[in-house]
Design a protein around this motif. Structure first.
Motif, PDB file in Angstrom:
ATOM      1  N   TYR A  83      35.238   2.419  53.692  1.00  0.00           N
ATOM      2  CA  TYR A  83      34.650   1.968  54.137  1.00  0.00           C
ATOM      3  C   TYR A  83      34.134   1.970  55.191  1.00  0.00           C
ATOM      4  O   TYR A  83      35.050   3.227  56.091  1.00  0.00           O
ATOM      5  CB  TYR A  83      34.790   0.453  53.730  1.00  0.00           C
ATOM      6  N   ALA A  84      32.531   1.447  55.049  1.00  0.00           N
ATOM      7  CA  ALA A  84      31.624   1.788  56.697  1.00  0.00           C
ATOM      8  C   ALA A  84      30.823   0.549  56.092  1.00  0.00           C
ATOM      9  O   ALA A  84      30.693   0.579  55.610  1.00  0.00           O
ATOM     10  CB  ALA A  84      30.982   2.839  56.212  1.00  0.00           C
ATOM     11  N   VAL A  85      30.111   0.849  56.880  1.00  0.00           N
ATOM     12  CA  VAL A  85      28.607  -0.579  57.326  1.00  0.00           C
ATOM     13  C   VAL A  85      27.879   0.204  58.152  1.00  0.00           C
ATOM     14  O   VAL A  85      27.737   1.391  58.823  1.00  0.00           O
ATOM     15  CB  VAL A  85      29.399  -1.737  58.080  1.00  0.00           C
ATOM     16  N   GLU A  86      26.346  -0.318  56.922  1.00  0.00           N
ATOM     17  CA  GLU A  86      25.664   0.879  57.336  1.00  0.00           C
ATOM     18  C   GLU A  86      24.170  -0.727  58.234  1.00  0.00           C
ATOM     19  O   GLU A  86      24.306  -1.576  57.617  1.00  0.00           O
ATOM     20  CB  GLU A  86      24.311   1.431  56.108  1.00  0.00           C
ATOM     21  N   ILE A  87      24.153  -1.041  58.876  1.00  0.00           N
ATOM     22  CA  ILE A  87      23.536  -1.640  59.702  1.00  0.00           C
ATOM     23  C   ILE A  87      21.634  -0.937  60.480  1.00  0.00           C
ATOM     24  O   ILE A  87      21.498   0.111  60.218  1.00  0.00           O
ATOM     25  CB  ILE A  87      24.036  -2.451  61.011  1.00  0.00           C
ATOM     26  N   TYR A  88      20.749  -1.967  60.594  1.00  0.00           N
ATOM     27  CA  TYR A  88      19.470  -1.326  60.375  1.00  0.00           C
ATOM     28  C   TYR A  88      18.824  -2.477  61.554  1.00  0.00           C
ATOM     29  O   TYR A  88      18.964  -3.223  61.885  1.00  0.00           O
ATOM     30  CB  TYR A  88      18.185  -1.662  59.192  1.00  0.00           C
ATOM     31  N   ILE A  89      18.329  -1.318  62.757  1.00  0.00           N
ATOM     32  CA  ILE A  89      17.710  -1.647  64.020  1.00  0.00           C
ATOM     33  C   ILE A  89      16.652  -1.571  64.819  1.00  0.00           C
ATOM     34  O   ILE A  89      15.548  -0.765  64.045  1.00  0.00           O
ATOM     35  CB  ILE A  89      18.575  -1.442  64.754  1.00  0.00           C
ATOM     36  N   ARG A  90      16.056  -2.736  65.480  1.00  0.00           N
ATOM     37  CA  ARG A  90      14.520  -2.602  65.289  1.00  0.00           C
ATOM     38  C   ARG A  90      14.640  -1.099  66.270  1.00  0.00           C
ATOM     39  O   ARG A  90      15.427  -1.074  66.517  1.00  0.00           O
ATOM     40  CB  ARG A  90      14.579  -3.949  65.548  1.00  0.00           C
ATOM     41  N   PRO A  91      13.182  -0.386  66.659  1.00  0.00           N
ATOM     42  CA  PRO A  91      12.841  -0.240  66.915  1.00  0.00           C
ATOM     43  C   PRO A  91      12.889  -0.479  68.079  1.00  0.00           C
ATOM     44  O   PRO A  91      13.061   0.437  69.511  1.00  0.00           O
ATOM     45  CB  PRO A  91      11.465   0.609  66.841  1.00  0.00           C
ATOM     46  N   VAL A  92      12.584  -1.363  68.909  1.00  0.00           N
ATOM     47  CA  VAL A  92      12.285  -2.113  70.103  1.00  0.00           C
ATOM     48  C   VAL A  92      13.812  -1.929  70.943  1.00  0.00           C
ATOM     49  O   VAL A  92      14.579  -2.007  71.835  1.00  0.00           O
ATOM     50  CB  VAL A  92      12.321  -3.256  70.203  1.00  0.00           C
ATOM     51  N   ASP A  93      15.517  -2.114  69.946  1.00  0.00           N
ATOM     52  CA  ASP A  93      16.551  -2.222  69.989  1.00  0.00           C
ATOM     53  C   ASP A  93      17.034  -0.551  70.150  1.00  0.00           C
ATOM     54  O   ASP A  93      18.266  -0.713  71.103  1.00  0.00           O
ATOM     55  CB  ASP A  93      17.064  -3.663  69.424  1.00  0.00           C
ATOM     56  N   LEU A  94      16.664   0.085  70.004  1.00  0.00           N
ATOM     57  CA  LEU A  94      17.165   1.139  69.172  1.00  0.00           C
ATOM     58  C   LEU A  94      17.742   1.895  70.575  1.00  0.00           C
ATOM     59  O   LEU A  94      18.991   2.776  70.862  1.00  0.00           O
ATOM     60  CB  LEU A  94      16.396   2.254  68.698  1.00  0.00           C
ATOM     61  N   ASN A 121      12.361   1.221  55.774  1.00  0.00           N
ATOM     62  CA  ASN A 121      11.625  -0.723  55.939  1.00  0.00           C
ATOM     63  C   ASN A 121      11.484  -0.562  57.185  1.00  0.00           C
ATOM     64  O   ASN A 121      11.395  -1.652  58.143  1.00  0.00           O
ATOM     65  CB  ASN A 121      13.201  -1.204  55.556  1.00  0.00           C
ATOM     66  N   GLY A 122      10.697   0.384  58.035  1.00  0.00           N
ATOM     67  CA  GLY A 122      10.272   0.700  59.323  1.00  0.00           C
ATOM     68  C   GLY A 122      11.591  -0.208  60.408  1.00  0.00           C
ATOM     69  O   GLY A 122      11.082  -0.300  61.400  1.00  0.00           O
ATOM     70  N   LEU A 123      12.961   0.453  59.723  1.00  0.00           N
ATOM     71  CA  LEU A 123      14.117  -0.108  61.220  1.00  0.00           C
ATOM     72  C   LEU A 123      15.000   1.223  61.088  1.00  0.00           C
ATOM     73  O   LEU A 123      15.067   2.394  60.031  1.00  0.00           O
ATOM     74  CB  LEU A 123      14.943  -0.864  60.163  1.00  0.00           C
ATOM     75  N   PHE A 124      15.860   1.787  61.521  1.00  0.00           N
ATOM     76  CA  PHE A 124      16.521   2.598  62.644  1.00  0.00           C
ATOM     77  C   PHE A 124      17.919   2.458  61.836  1.00  0.00           C
ATOM     78  O   PHE A 124      18.387   0.731  61.939  1.00  0.00           O
ATOM     79  CB  PHE A 124      16.667   3.053  63.637  1.00  0.00           C
ATOM     80  N   LYS A 125      18.475   3.135  60.786  1.00  0.00           N
ATOM     81  CA  LYS A 125      19.796   3.280  60.131  1.00  0.00           C
ATOM     82  C   LYS A 125      21.207   3.532  61.256  1.00  0.00           C
ATOM     83  O   LYS A 125      21.622   4.807  62.209  1.00  0.00           O
ATOM     84  CB  LYS A 125      19.841   3.125  59.188  1.00  0.00           C
ATOM     85  N   ALA A 126      22.270   2.715  61.472  1.00  0.00           N
ATOM     86  CA  ALA A 126      23.365   3.339  62.138  1.00  0.00           C
ATOM     87  C   ALA A 126      24.557   3.311  61.167  1.00  0.00           C
ATOM     88  O   ALA A 126      24.365   1.623  60.570  1.00  0.00           O
ATOM     89  CB  ALA A 126      24.112   2.467  63.392  1.00  0.00           C
ATOM     90  N   LEU A 127      25.617   3.555  61.603  1.00  0.00           N
ATOM     91  CA  LEU A 127      26.864   3.928  60.252  1.00  0.00           C
ATOM     92  C   LEU A 127      27.953   3.226  61.269  1.00  0.00           C
ATOM     93  O   LEU A 127      27.802   3.913  62.821  1.00  0.00           O
ATOM     94  CB  LEU A 127      26.547   5.016  59.814  1.00  0.00           C
ATOM     95  N   ILE A 128      28.866   2.363  60.784  1.00  0.00           N
ATOM     96  CA  ILE A 128      29.877   2.222  61.523  1.00  0.00           C
ATOM     97  C   ILE A 128      30.862   2.262  60.770  1.00  0.00           C
ATOM     98  O   ILE A 128      31.303   1.961  59.614  1.00  0.00           O
ATOM     99  CB  ILE A 128      29.924   0.654  62.297  1.00  0.00           C
ATOM    100  N   ILE A 129      32.332   2.077  61.278  1.00  0.00           N
ATOM    101  CA  ILE A 129      32.831   2.796  60.413  1.00  0.00           C
ATOM    102  C   ILE A 129      34.643   1.461  61.609  1.00  0.00           C
ATOM    103  O   ILE A 129      33.994   0.916  62.610  1.00  0.00           O
ATOM    104  CB  ILE A 129      34.340   3.864  61.003  1.00  0.00           C
ATOM    105  N   GLU A 130      35.566   1.280  60.687  1.00  0.00           N
ATOM    106  CA  GLU A 130      36.703   0.709  61.589  1.00  0.00           C
ATOM    107  C   GLU A 130      36.856   1.547  62.341  1.00  0.00           C
ATOM    108  O   GLU A 130      37.600   2.012  62.750  1.00  0.00           O
ATOM    109  CB  GLU A 130      37.532  -0.115  60.186  1.00  0.00           C
ATOM    110  N   ASP A 131      37.062   0.236  63.699  1.00  0.00           N
ATOM    111  CA  ASP A 131      37.944   0.470  64.797  1.00  0.00           C
ATOM    112  C   ASP A 131      39.692   0.747  64.278  1.00  0.00           C
ATOM    113  O   ASP A 131      39.801  -1.207  64.206  1.00  0.00           O
ATOM    114  CB  ASP A 131      38.101  -0.914  65.707  1.00  0.00           C
TER     115      ASP A 131
END
Length: 437
Positions: free
Chosen positions: A313-324, A370-380
């Motif tokens: 499993y991983a998590v995909e999150i969406y980030i606003r361009p201003v927070d990129l 959706n106008g956002l940037f996607k990032a992938l997160i894995i378990e630490d």
């Protein structure tokens, strides 16, 4: 008389503690302003997998067909290679149950035709060799004949030369004899004898000339015959060569037909294997949108979905361009999964309950729909494991951890509208992740 109610309502003589409480609250507020506060960015996303083959996959019909048997229902767990349903043909081109065998018979027939043309081409090759041999033999015979005629011509020319010499001698003797006869020195008989010798020499010369002319004509005729033989055999060779090339062309055409038919046989055999739709991996079958027996499927039509059982499993999150600019690979993110209770202290993530740590492994450079940037997160792996009951597609709230600052700085930053601080992540393991078995 002094009224008691007056003293009970108006505490005129009571000592006030407002200053003390004000002092305590003021000092406590000052101390609070210097407490540490972890800056963060709140994002939303959902549960997914880092690997494409572990994500939910559609079940599609590889060929158009009719459903004749179901082996699963919604919610069933299947193993890789299990048969999900069985199809039958609906196209006229494939209804023959002996289609593969009949096509193989066509292949054998085409191979027989190819062998026939190969034999014909071999025969034409032998004919070419025989014609070449016969031509060479005939030409050699003519060459020998011409050589013999040339030798004969040489001998006859020598005879002609001798006859000319003899004629000149006889002519000279005849002239002297005539002169002596005219002067009366010889008799008429002697003159007539010399005249006969001269006529015989002339006849001999004419005969020799005729022989030479005849031999030369024979040589010319033989040369014409030689050219005729060359032309005749050239035509025969060309015709035979054409037949041979035609047979070779038929062989190549048969090769192409055989390859085409063999390709059809392979396609028919492969198509027969497509009558059974099998599971590509271990998983759960969901969202089956076809029911009953006899329903017709189109080529590539969606039948349902299979959700893999073994998933990293991983998590995909969406980030606003201003927070990129504040998000980096290897950065720590606290995840809150839907359905799992959590008590979150925004500024003190380590004191929160129900959050799970992860790290960013990739940030896409292209903006999503959706106008956002996607990032992938894995378990630490170094911290608390993610809950085993999370499901694909479940909602996730993420808190991207930034810099640690005092509370007064955070208040001052928000009042002035400044962006949060961020730090450079130095993590050699950010890109080194493997699929766990």
């Amino acid at each position: 008389m002094e009224l008691q109610s007056y003293h009970k309502i108006y505490h005129i003589h009571k000592k006030s503690r407002v200053k003390r409480w004000f002092l305590f609250i003021f000092i406590g507020g000052i101390i609070t302003l210097f407490l540490p506060w972890t800056q963060n960015i709140k994002v939303k996303g959902n549960v997914t997998s880092l690997y494409q083959e572990q994500r939910p996959q559609q079940l599609n019909s590889p060929i158009p067909g009719k459903i004749i048997k179901w082996n699963v229902k919604n919610g069933d767990y299947v193993k890789k290679g299990d048969t999900l349903l069985q199809l039958s043909e609906i196209k006229d081109d494939y209804l023959d149950p002996l289609l593969v065998q009949r096509t193989q018979q066509q292949v054998q027939a085409k191979k027989g035709v190819r062998e026939y043309y190969e034999a014909k081409a071999g025969t034409a090759k032998n004919q070419l060799q025989a014609l070449n041999t016969a031509r060479d033999l005939k030409l050699n015979q003519l060459k020998i004949k011409i050589s013999q005629l040339n030798n004969k011509l040489t001998a006859e020319e020598a005879e002609l030369t001798a006859a000319l010499n003899e004629l000149r001698l006889s002519e000279d003797q005849f002239s002297r004899q005539k002169k002596m006869y005219d002067e009366g020195l010889v008799s008429l008989t002697q003159f007539q004898q010399r005249s006969i010798s001269y006529q015989n020499a002339t006849a001999k010369k004419t005969s020799a000339e005729n022989k030479v002319a005849q031999t030369r004509q024979e040589i010319l005729n033989t040369g014409i015959e030689q050219n005729s033989v060359i032309q005749d055999y050239t035509e025969k060779l060309s015709k035979t060569e054409g037949e041979r090339f035609q047979s070779m062309g038929q062989i190549e055409g048969s090769e192409g037909d055989i390859a085409k038919l063999e390709n059809q046989v392979a396609n028919y055999k492969a198509r027969q294997g497509l009558y059974f739709i099998i599971a590509s991996q271990d998983g759960q079958v969901v969202q089956l949108n076809k029911s009953g027996i006899g329903e017709v499927l189109k080529d590539g039509e969606n039948i349902g979905t299979i959700v893999p059982t073994n998933v990293n499993y991983a998590v995909e999150i969406y980030i606003r361009p201003v927070d990129l600019p504040l998000v980096k690979e290897g950065q720590r993110v606290m995840c809150i999964f839907d359905g799992f209770p959590a008590i979150v202290f925004s500024g003190w993530p380590n004191s929160s309950y129900g959050t799970f740590a992860g790290k960013i492994v990739a940030v896409e450079s292209n903006i999503s729909g959706n106008g956002l940037f996607k990032a992938l997160i894995i378990e630490d792996q170094k911290e608390k494991k993610w809950p085993p009951k999370i499901k694909m597609g479940a909602g996730v709230q993420g808190i991207a951890i930034l810099n640690d600052v005092p509370i007064w700085y955070e208040l001052w930053r928000n009042i002035n509208g400044f962006p949060p601080d961020y730090y450079e992540v130095k993590n050699n393991e950010a890109g080194s992740y493997e699929k766990s078995k």
